[in-house]
Design an enzyme around this catalytic site. Structure first.
Site, PDB file in Angstrom:
ATOM      1  N   LYS A 279       0.857  -1.187   0.000  1.00 57.56           N
ATOM      2  CA  LYS A 279       0.000   0.000   0.000  1.00 57.56           C
ATOM      3  C   LYS A 279       0.894   1.238   0.000  1.00 57.56           C
ATOM      4  O   LYS A 279       1.840   1.326   0.779  1.00 57.56           O
ATOM      5  CB  LYS A 279      -0.910  -0.044   1.248  1.00 57.56           C
ATOM      6  N   GLU A 364     -20.294  -5.418   8.892  1.00 54.38           N
ATOM      7  CA  GLU A 364     -21.284  -4.650   9.652  1.00 54.38           C
ATOM      8  C   GLU A 364     -22.414  -5.525  10.182  1.00 54.38           C
ATOM      9  O   GLU A 364     -22.878  -5.328  11.312  1.00 54.38           O
ATOM     10  CB  GLU A 364     -21.847  -3.509   8.787  1.00 54.38           C
ATOM     11  N   ARG A 392     -26.267  -2.219   5.259  1.00 53.46           N
ATOM     12  CA  ARG A 392     -26.259  -3.653   4.964  1.00 53.46           C
ATOM     13  C   ARG A 392     -26.535  -4.514   6.197  1.00 53.46           C
ATOM     14  O   ARG A 392     -26.543  -5.736   6.098  1.00 53.46           O
ATOM     15  CB  ARG A 392     -24.971  -4.076   4.278  1.00 53.46           C
TER      16      ARG A 392
HETATM   17  C1  LIG Z   1     -19.370  -2.042   3.742  1.00 50.72           C
HETATM   18  C2  LIG Z   1     -18.177  -1.170   3.845  1.00 50.72           C
HETATM   19  N1  LIG Z   1     -17.618  -0.960   5.054  1.00 50.72           N
HETATM   20  C3  LIG Z   1     -16.543  -0.169   5.162  1.00 50.72           C
HETATM   21  C4  LIG Z   1     -15.999   0.417   4.064  1.00 50.72           C
HETATM   22  C5  LIG Z   1     -14.847   1.362   4.215  1.00 50.72           C
HETATM   23  N2  LIG Z   1     -13.650   0.858   3.570  1.00 50.72           N
HETATM   24  C6  LIG Z   1     -13.293   1.267   2.356  1.00 50.72           C
HETATM   25  S1  LIG Z   1     -11.873   0.605   1.817  1.00 50.72           S
HETATM   26  C7  LIG Z   1     -11.707  -0.272   3.234  1.00 50.72           C
HETATM   27  C8  LIG Z   1     -10.516  -1.154   3.411  1.00 50.72           C
HETATM   28  C9  LIG Z   1     -10.379  -2.101   2.292  1.00 50.72           C
HETATM   29  O1  LIG Z   1      -9.228  -2.830   2.447  1.00 50.72           O
HETATM   30  P1  LIG Z   1      -8.726  -3.693   1.236  1.00 50.72           P
HETATM   31  O2  LIG Z   1      -9.863  -4.371   0.605  1.00 50.72           O
HETATM   32  O3  LIG Z   1      -7.634  -4.530   1.732  1.00 50.72           O
HETATM   33  O4  LIG Z   1      -8.210  -2.627   0.194  1.00 50.72           O
HETATM   34  P2  LIG Z   1      -6.889  -1.724   0.272  1.00 50.72           P
HETATM   35  O5  LIG Z   1      -7.346  -0.366   0.665  1.00 50.72           O
HETATM   36  O6  LIG Z   1      -5.960  -2.329   1.239  1.00 50.72           O
HETATM   37  O7  LIG Z   1      -6.368  -1.734  -1.113  1.00 50.72           O
HETATM   38  C10 LIG Z   1     -12.758  -0.018   4.117  1.00 50.72           C
HETATM   39  C11 LIG Z   1     -12.883  -0.587   5.455  1.00 50.72           C
HETATM   40  C12 LIG Z   1     -16.622   0.193   2.823  1.00 50.72           C
HETATM   41  N3  LIG Z   1     -16.202   0.767   1.715  1.00 50.72           N
HETATM   42  N4  LIG Z   1     -17.691  -0.607   2.753  1.00 50.72           N
END
Ligand SMILES: Cc1ncc(C[n+]2csc(CCOP(=O)(O)OP(=O)(O)O)c2C)c(N)n1
Ligand SMILES: CC(=O)[C@@H](O)[C@H](O)COP(=O)(O)O
Ligand SMILES: [Mg+2]
Length: 625
Positions: A279, A364, A392
Site C-alpha cells: 500500500k 457490519e 447492509r
Molecule cells: C461495507 C463497507 N464498510 C466499510 C468500508 C470502508 N472501507 C473502504 S476501503 C476499506 C478497506 C479495504 O481494504 P482492502 O480491501 O484490503 O483494500 P486496500 O485499501 O488495502 O487496497 C474499508 C474498510 C466500505 N467501503 N464498505
C-alpha cells in the site's frame, strides 16, 4: 513521456515492454500530483499500478470485465481507459467519480463503493456470460480487507460450482484502512510470509523429481486429500473449496503478473490469484502512513502533510473523548468497529481499553449481531459505524437487536451528505431505515456538547438507541442551550410565533441562519431542536400548532420515512390547525462533490430554505384570507 501515449483503452498494448517500468513510475507521479490537489484514495491506488497495467496488457477491455471491490483503487484503470483529463475534476461536483461508474465508461462494468461485493457481482457476470454463450473473461479484484466481509465468503462458496473461467484477484497488501484483522488475515499472512515453507515445498518437489518415478509421485500427492498435499499446495483453503489457487506473486513485477494472469485465463472454473502488493508503493509518506493516505485530504507532496490545517474539533474527536470517559466510568462499556477505528474516532478507546475494543473487520452485519450478543450477556456495546455502511445490517438491527429490545447503542457517523465519496457513501437514509423498526430510538445532536450528552444518555438507556451525527467539524454554537436530554423531548431554543422551525441534528445550525434571515425581513420565528426523531415530541407539536401558522421540519435525510413525514402524519391525524413545509432531501441518490455545493443542489442551504419558507408562508396567508 510514456504516459502521453496512453489516451484510450488498449493504448498500453502498443507500449514496448522495456518502457513498462517508466510508465508505472509516471503513473505514480501523476496520481500523487493529482491527488495532492484533489484529495482521494492515494495509498491503495499506488499499490495496484503494476497489477492494473498487467490486467490491461493481458485482457481486452471493455469486452473483458473487471469488477473492482470497493472501487477506491480504480484510478489507474481510469487512467488507462481514456479518463486522464478527468483527474482535474476528480471527486468534484459534475466531475469524475472516485469509484467505478458504468455511466462514466464502458470499461467500468459494475459500480462499487461498499466493500466485499466484487466476487458476487463477478459470478453474476459469469453466469450471464455463460447463459448467453459469451467468451469474455470476468475478473474480480478484491483486497485482503474486503475479504473480511461476509458477502465475499458467500460468493466464494458459490464460486466453487463454476465450470468455466472466473478469475478472482486477491490484492493482498496486508492492510485494510487500518491494520487488517482476523483469521483470514492470519492465514494470508502465513501464505505471504512463509518463505521457508515455499522453499521447503520446492525442495521436496525437486528432490522427488530426482528419484525414479518421483515426479509422478509428486503429482499424485498433489491430487490426494491427504495432509501431505499441504507440502505442495499453498492456498489449501481455497483449493479445498474447489477454487484453484495461484501465487503468491509479486504484485509489483509486471512480467510475473502477466505470466500468472495468462495461466489463470486457462483455468476451468474459479481461480484465485494471490497478488502481494504494498500500500502506498513508490511514495514514501504513503508507504509510511498507509492509513493516513488511504483517503487523503489535499497535501504537500514534499512533506506529505495536509494543506488545510484543522481549526476546530470534528464530531469524531468529540466522540473519541466521550468514549474514553464513558469507558472509564462504566466498565461494561465496550466499543465495536467494522474496520473503521480511525474514521470513527475509536482509536484512543482501543489504545486505553484494548480488551473492550473489537474491530471485527468489514463485517457490519456481524458487528450488529455481535453487539446484540454482548448486550444479551450484560455489556453495554456501542457500535460506531458510518450511516451508509449500516445499511447492509438492516436485518441484524431488526432481528437480533430490536425484537429482543437489547441495549445496543448505534453511534451513526457520517450521517448526512459526506461529499466527495458520492452516492454510495452519502448517509441520507438512516432516519428512514431505522425509524421503521419497532423498539428503535433515534436522536441527533445539534452541537458537540449535545453529542456528548446524548452518548451518556444512550449508554444508560434500556433498549436499542441510535444517535446520528455528520462527517467533519463539530458545531460549537448554541453552547448555552444544554438542558438535560429527556426521553422523546425536543428543545425549544427561541420561542416566538408565526413560523416554527423544527430542525434535526446539524440542521439546527442551518435553521439558526434561516431564522436570522427571516427575522431580518420581519418574520416572527420559533426555533426547536428536535433532538428525538423517534419517538417524535408530539407535545411540542400540539403546543406549536396553537400559535404558529407554519411548521417547517428540516432534516438531512431523504423525505420518505424521515422526520418531516412523521410530523406530518401526526399533524394530519390530530387535525392540528397548522400548515407544514418539509425540508429534506429528495428521494434520490446524491452524487459526489463539495458538501456546501451539494446543500445548494438539493435545496437545504440556508438561502434556499429561507426562500421556500417565505413562498409557503405567503401562500398560507392567502389561503387563510
Ligand atoms: C461495507 C463497507 N464498510 C466499510 C468500508 C470502508 N472501507 C473502504 S476501503 C476499506 C478497506 C479495504 O481494504 P482492502 O480491501 O484490503 O483494500 P486496500 O485499501 O488495502 O487496497 C474499508 C474498510 C466500505 N467501503 N464498505
Ligand atoms: C472507500 C471508503 O469507503 C472509505 O475509504 C471512505 O472513503 C472513507 O471515508 P472518510 O474519509 O469519510 O473516512
Ligand atoms: Mg488491503
Amino acid at each position: 513521456m510514456v504516459l502521453e501515449k496512453i489516451n484510450q483503452v488498449g493504448d498500453i498494448k502498443q507500449i514496448p515492454p522495456e518502457e513498462y517500468d517508466t510508465l508505472a513510475e509516471e503513473i505514480r507521479h501523476f496520481l500523487v500530483e493529482k491527488i495532492s490537489r484533489s484529495g482521494g484514495h492515494l495509498a491503495s491506488n499506488l499499490g495496484v499500478v503494476e497489477l492494473t497495467m498487467a490486467l490491461h496488457l493481458c485482457f481486452d477491455f471493455p469486452k473483458d470485465k473487471v469488477v473492482w471491490d470497493v472501487g477506491h483503487q480504480s484510478y489507474t484503470h481510469k487512467l488507462l481507459t481514456g479518463r486522464k483529463s478527468g483527474f482535474d475534476e476528480l471527486r468534484k461536483y459534475g466531475g469524475m467519480s472516485g469509484f467505478p461508474k458504468r455511466k462514466e465508461s464502458d470499461c467500468d462494468c459494475f459500480d462499487t463503493g461498499h466493500s466485499s461485493t466484487s466476487i458476487s457481482a463477478g459470478i453474476g457476470l459469469v453466469a450471464a456470460r455463460d447463459l448467453q454463450d459469451g467468451d469474455e473473461h470476468v475478473i474480480s479484484v478484491i483486497g485482503d480487507g474486503a475479504l473480511t466481509g461476509g458477502m465475499a465468503y458467500e460468493a466464494l462458496n458459490n464460486a466453487s460450482r463454476l465450470k468455466r473461467n472466473f478469475i478472482i484477484i486477491l490484492n493482498d497488501n496486508n492492510m485494510s484502512i487500518a491494520e487488517n484483522v482476523g483469521g483470514m488475515s492470519e492465514y494470508l499472512n502465513g501464505l505471504r510470509t512463509n518463505e521457508a515453507y515455499t522453499n521447503f515445498k520446492t525442495g521436496v518437489e525437486q528432490s522427488l523429481s530426482r528419484i525414479p518415478g518421483g515426479s509422478h509421485l509428486a503429482n499424485q500427492l498433489k491430487k490426494t486429500k491427504s495432509g501431505i498435499k499441504q507440502l505442495f499446495i499453498p492456498g489449501m483453503l481455497f483449493e479445498n473449496m474447489g477454487i484453484t489457487y495461484l501465487g503468491p506473486v509479486d504484485g509489483h513485477d509486471i512480467g510475473k503478473l502477466q505470466d500468472i494472469l495468462n495461466k489463470a485465463k486457462k483455468v476451468k472454473g474459479a481461480v484465485l490469484v494471490h497478488v502481494l502488493t504494498r500500500k502506498g508503493n513508490g511514495y514514501v509518506p504513503a508507504e509510511r502512513h498507509p492509513a493516513r493516505f488511504h483517503g487523503a485530504e489535499p497535501f504537500d507532496i514534499e512533506t506529505g502533510l495536509p494543506l488545510n490545517k484543522k481549526k476546530k474539533a470534528n464530531y469524531q474527536d468529540v466522540f473519541s473523548t466521550c468514549m474514553v470517559k464513558l469507558g472509564q466510568r462504566n466498565e461494561k462499556v465496550v466499543a465495536i468497529t467494522a474496520a473503521m477505528p480511525d474514521g470513527t474516532g475509536l482509536k484512543r478507546f482501543k489504545n486505553i481499553y484494548p480488551d473492550r475494543f473489537f474491530d471485527v473487520g468489514i463485517a457490519e452485519g456481524h458487528a450488529v449481531t455481535f453487539a446484540a450478543g454482548l448486550a444479551a450477556g450484560g455489556m453495554r456495546p456501542i457500535f460506531a459505524v458510518y450511516s451508509s455502511f449500516l445499511q447492509r445490517a438492516y436485518d441484524q438491527v431488526l432481528h437480533d437487536v430490536c425484537i429482543q429490545n437489547l441495549p445496543v447503542v448505534f453511534a451513526i457517523d457520517r450521517a448526512g451528505l459526506v461529499g466527495s465519496d458520492g452516492e454510495t457513501h452519502q448517509g441520507i437514509f438512516d432516519l428512514s431505515y431505522l425509524s421503521s423498526i419497532p423498539n428503535m430510538h433515534i436522536m441527533a445532536p445539534k452541537n458537540k456538547w449535545e453529542l456528548s450528552d446524548m452518548l451518556k444518555y444512550a449508554v444508560e438507556f434500556d433498549g436499542p438507541i441510535a444517535l446520528r451525527y455528520p462527517r467533519g467539524e463539530a458545531y460549537d454554537g448554541l453552547k448555552e442551550y444544554r438542558r438535560p436530554v429527556e426521553y422523546g423531548k425536543s428543545e425549544v431554543i427561541y420561542e416566538e410565533e408565526d413560523i416554527a422551525l423544527l430542525a434535526v441534528g446539524n440542521m439546527v445550525k442551518i435553521a439558526e441562519q434561516v431564522r436570522k434571515n427571516l427575522k431580518e425581513i420581519g418574520y416572527s420565528c420559533t426555533l426547536v431542536n428536535a433532538r428525538f426523531v423517534k419517538p417524535i415530541d408530539t407535545e411540542v407539536l400540539d403546543m406549536l400548532s396553537a400559535d404558529h401558522k407554519l411548521l417547517v421540519t428540516m432534516e438531512e435525510n431523504v423525505r420518505s420515512g424521515g422526520y418531516g413525514e412523521k410530523v406530518m402524519d401526526y399533524v394530519v391525524e390530530q387535525e392540528l390547525p397548522v400548515k407544514l413545509l418539509n425540508i429534506s432531501l429528495p428521494d434520490e441518490y446524491v452524487e459526489h462533490g463539495n458538501v456546501a455545493l451539494l446543500y445548494e443542489e438539493v435545496g437545504i442551504d440556508a438561502q434556499t430554505v429561507t426562500k421556500r419558507i417565505i413562498e409557503k408562508y405567503i401562500t398560507c396567508r392567502k389561503e387563510q384570507k
